[in-house]
Enzyme design. Structure first.
Site, PDB file in Angstrom:
ATOM      1  N   GLU A 154       0.815  -0.996  -0.030  1.00  0.00           N
ATOM      2  CA  GLU A 154      -0.030  -0.032   0.125  1.00  0.00           C
ATOM      3  C   GLU A 154       0.825   1.334  -0.065  1.00  0.00           C
ATOM      4  O   GLU A 154       1.519   1.529   1.016  1.00  0.00           O
ATOM      5  CB  GLU A 154      -0.819  -0.027   1.173  1.00  0.00           C
ATOM      6  CG  GLU A 154      -1.832   1.273   1.392  1.00  0.00           C
ATOM      7  CD  GLU A 154      -2.844   1.046   2.320  1.00  0.00           C
ATOM      8  OE1 GLU A 154      -2.420   0.410   3.505  1.00  0.00           O
ATOM      9  OE2 GLU A 154      -3.767   1.900   2.596  1.00  0.00           O
ATOM     10  N   GLU A 160       2.915   9.592   6.127  1.00  0.00           N
ATOM     11  CA  GLU A 160       3.129   8.123   6.693  1.00  0.00           C
ATOM     12  C   GLU A 160       4.269   7.383   6.095  1.00  0.00           C
ATOM     13  O   GLU A 160       4.760   6.488   6.905  1.00  0.00           O
ATOM     14  CB  GLU A 160       1.914   7.368   6.632  1.00  0.00           C
ATOM     15  CG  GLU A 160       0.851   7.981   7.089  1.00  0.00           C
ATOM     16  CD  GLU A 160      -0.501   7.268   7.105  1.00  0.00           C
ATOM     17  OE1 GLU A 160      -0.571   6.210   7.258  1.00  0.00           O
ATOM     18  OE2 GLU A 160      -1.636   8.066   7.099  1.00  0.00           O
ATOM     19  N   ASP A 187      -5.319   3.225  -1.962  1.00  0.00           N
ATOM     20  CA  ASP A 187      -6.392   3.613  -0.800  1.00  0.00           C
ATOM     21  C   ASP A 187      -6.731   5.194  -1.251  1.00  0.00           C
ATOM     22  O   ASP A 187      -5.586   6.042  -1.447  1.00  0.00           O
ATOM     23  CB  ASP A 187      -5.456   3.797   0.459  1.00  0.00           C
ATOM     24  CG  ASP A 187      -6.299   4.508   1.669  1.00  0.00           C
ATOM     25  OD1 ASP A 187      -7.113   5.343   1.424  1.00  0.00           O
ATOM     26  OD2 ASP A 187      -5.892   3.923   2.809  1.00  0.00           O
ATOM     27  N   HIS A 190      -5.108   8.212   0.677  1.00  0.00           N
ATOM     28  CA  HIS A 190      -3.630   8.581   0.343  1.00  0.00           C
ATOM     29  C   HIS A 190      -3.731   9.264  -1.126  1.00  0.00           C
ATOM     30  O   HIS A 190      -3.102  10.059  -1.377  1.00  0.00           O
ATOM     31  CB  HIS A 190      -2.949   7.510   0.606  1.00  0.00           C
ATOM     32  CG  HIS A 190      -2.939   6.856   1.997  1.00  0.00           C
ATOM     33  ND1 HIS A 190      -2.404   7.769   3.132  1.00  0.00           N
ATOM     34  CD2 HIS A 190      -3.242   5.550   2.257  1.00  0.00           C
ATOM     35  CE1 HIS A 190      -2.493   6.782   4.150  1.00  0.00           C
ATOM     36  NE2 HIS A 190      -3.032   5.583   3.625  1.00  0.00           N
ATOM     37  N   HIS A 213      -8.810   0.723  -0.750  1.00  0.00           N
ATOM     38  CA  HIS A 213      -9.644   1.401   0.241  1.00  0.00           C
ATOM     39  C   HIS A 213     -10.323   2.299  -0.068  1.00  0.00           C
ATOM     40  O   HIS A 213     -10.018   3.433  -0.845  1.00  0.00           O
ATOM     41  CB  HIS A 213      -8.345   1.763   1.396  1.00  0.00           C
ATOM     42  CG  HIS A 213      -7.975   0.548   2.231  1.00  0.00           C
ATOM     43  ND1 HIS A 213      -6.762   0.668   2.858  1.00  0.00           N
ATOM     44  CD2 HIS A 213      -8.469  -0.559   2.625  1.00  0.00           C
ATOM     45  CE1 HIS A 213      -6.526  -0.507   3.376  1.00  0.00           C
ATOM     46  NE2 HIS A 213      -7.674  -1.336   3.407  1.00  0.00           N
ATOM     47  N   ARG A 219     -11.333  11.144   4.802  1.00  0.00           N
ATOM     48  CA  ARG A 219     -11.275   9.793   5.359  1.00  0.00           C
ATOM     49  C   ARG A 219     -12.648   9.296   6.320  1.00  0.00           C
ATOM     50  O   ARG A 219     -12.367   8.443   7.059  1.00  0.00           O
ATOM     51  CB  ARG A 219      -9.989   9.621   6.363  1.00  0.00           C
ATOM     52  CG  ARG A 219      -9.211   8.302   6.104  1.00  0.00           C
ATOM     53  CD  ARG A 219      -8.097   8.204   6.872  1.00  0.00           C
ATOM     54  NE  ARG A 219      -7.387   7.141   6.155  1.00  0.00           N
ATOM     55  CZ  ARG A 219      -6.002   6.426   6.537  1.00  0.00           C
ATOM     56  NH1 ARG A 219      -5.613   6.883   7.467  1.00  0.00           N
ATOM     57  NH2 ARG A 219      -5.553   5.467   5.894  1.00  0.00           N
ATOM     58  N   GLU A 248     -12.254   1.524   4.793  1.00  0.00           N
ATOM     59  CA  GLU A 248     -11.343   1.870   5.768  1.00  0.00           C
ATOM     60  C   GLU A 248     -11.468   3.473   6.051  1.00  0.00           C
ATOM     61  O   GLU A 248     -10.868   4.282   5.342  1.00  0.00           O
ATOM     62  CB  GLU A 248      -9.848   1.634   5.436  1.00  0.00           C
ATOM     63  CG  GLU A 248      -8.914   1.964   6.387  1.00  0.00           C
ATOM     64  CD  GLU A 248      -7.257   1.646   5.906  1.00  0.00           C
ATOM     65  OE1 GLU A 248      -6.735   0.880   6.526  1.00  0.00           O
ATOM     66  OE2 GLU A 248      -6.885   2.476   5.424  1.00  0.00           O
TER      67      GLU A 248
HETATM   68  C1  LER Z   1      -2.799   3.563   7.001  1.00  0.00           C
HETATM   69  O1  LER Z   1      -2.855   5.076   6.677  1.00  0.00           O
HETATM   70  C2  LER Z   1      -3.449   2.665   6.142  1.00  0.00           C
HETATM   71  O2  LER Z   1      -4.083   3.240   5.076  1.00  0.00           O
HETATM   72  C3  LER Z   1      -3.531   1.458   6.194  1.00  0.00           C
HETATM   73  O3  LER Z   1      -4.334   0.834   5.337  1.00  0.00           O
HETATM   74  C4  LER Z   1      -2.012   0.929   6.351  1.00  0.00           C
HETATM   75  O4  LER Z   1      -2.132  -0.236   7.210  1.00  0.00           O
HETATM   76 MN    MN Z   2      -5.428   2.393   3.754  1.00  0.00          MN
END
Ligand code: LER
Ligand code: MN
Length: 271
Positions: A154, A160, A187, A190, A213, A219, A248
């Site tokens: 990921e 991060e 994701d 991100h 994600h 978020r 997520e």
């Molecule tokens: C962390 O920001 C994230 O997106 C998780 O999926 C990573 O473990």
């Molecule tokens: Mn994630």
């Protein structure tokens, strides 16, 4: 066909993190099924902290698939990463991830490497960190292949990690590995920070995209921010993606509302 999934976190140390359901595997599975999710993504404290028989019973009882299993507790609880300057810590990181692969792999489920990738800096050059990352991913990809499952890598936003922040550069990098089963977890949170265009980022990942994600700009659950999910869903269809769109997201205003918002958005964009 793209399938829906929702996260269940079982890591007290990760409280405040972006996971929809918390602490109770049975309750999370029941609610996921009630809302019509196809699967669940589980974030465990470690493999021994999840009762495998209970999980299999819950999945069967609720007709749920096991979408993915996170390894983030290796970092959050044990401060392990694949790019730590200490060789002993890197070896422990590999062992921790292998233990998750050995739990989930026989069930056909991939493990996720997110925060456990670590970062470069201090005495560790970017080149050195990427070399350690490749060593780890090659070993762990080979391990996952024994169970015929992919391994999910990921890219994270700049706050991060400083290894890979964008999907296209991560896809190019993964093609340099000696194993072929390491895929990208895209994701959207991100990507919203790092990609010039999220839909183009998905297209840049192409056949390397193995998990998504599914979340909004802030978020929170998809639909509760300002992300335009229509072109993103179109890009996923265009690349032939048929994995999970897994929520997520923060449990805001509460877990049930976040889960309901997610499945409504999922149905709007993917059904
Ligand atoms: C962390 O920001 C994230 O997106 C998780 O999926 C990573 O473990
Ligand atoms: Mn994630």
């Amino acid at each position: 066909m793209i399938r829906s999934s929702v996260t269940i976190a079982l890591v007290p140390e990760a409280k405040g993190g972006p996971f929809v359901f918390w602490d109770d595997l049975a309750a999370g599975c029941a609610k996921a099924a009630e809302l019509g999710f196809d699967g669940v993504e589980v974030f465990p404290r470690g493999p021994e902290a999840v009762d495998k028989a209970q999980l299999q019973d819950l999945l069967a009882q609720h007709n749920l698939q096991f979408a993915a299993m996170g390894t983030g507790a290796g970092m959050v609880v044990h401060q392990l990463s694949l790019t730590n300057p200490d060789a002993d810590i890197r070896a422990k990181a590999v062992d921790f991830i292998k233990s998750i692969i050995d739990f989930a792999g026989p069930l056909g489920t991939p493990a996720i490497i997110g925060s456990m990738q670590g970062r470069h800096g201090g005495d560790v050059s970017k080149e050195r960190a990427l070399d350690w990352l490749s060593t780890g991913l090659n070993e762990l990809g080979t391990h996952a292949a024994q169970h015929n499952v992919p391994l999910l890598y990921e890219p994270l936003n700049r706050y991060e990690t400083n290894l890979f922040n964008r999907i296209g550069e991560a896809a190019d990098y993964l093609r340099t590995l000696s194993v072929e089963n390491v895929q990208i977890l895209a994701d959207l949170f991100h990507m919203n920070i790092e990609e010039p265009c999220i839909a183009q980022g998905i297209r840049d990942g192409g056949d390397k995209v193995g998990h998504v994600h599914f979340v909004d700009s802030n978020r929170q659950a998809a639909g509760r921010g300002h992300m335009d999910h229509a072109p993103i869903a179109a890009a996923l269809t265009e690349i032939g993606y048929d994995g999970f769109a897994s929520a997520e997201a923060f449990p805001v205003p509460d877990s049930d509302t976040a889960a309901k918002a997610t499945i409504d958005a999922f149905n709007k964009y993917f059904r």
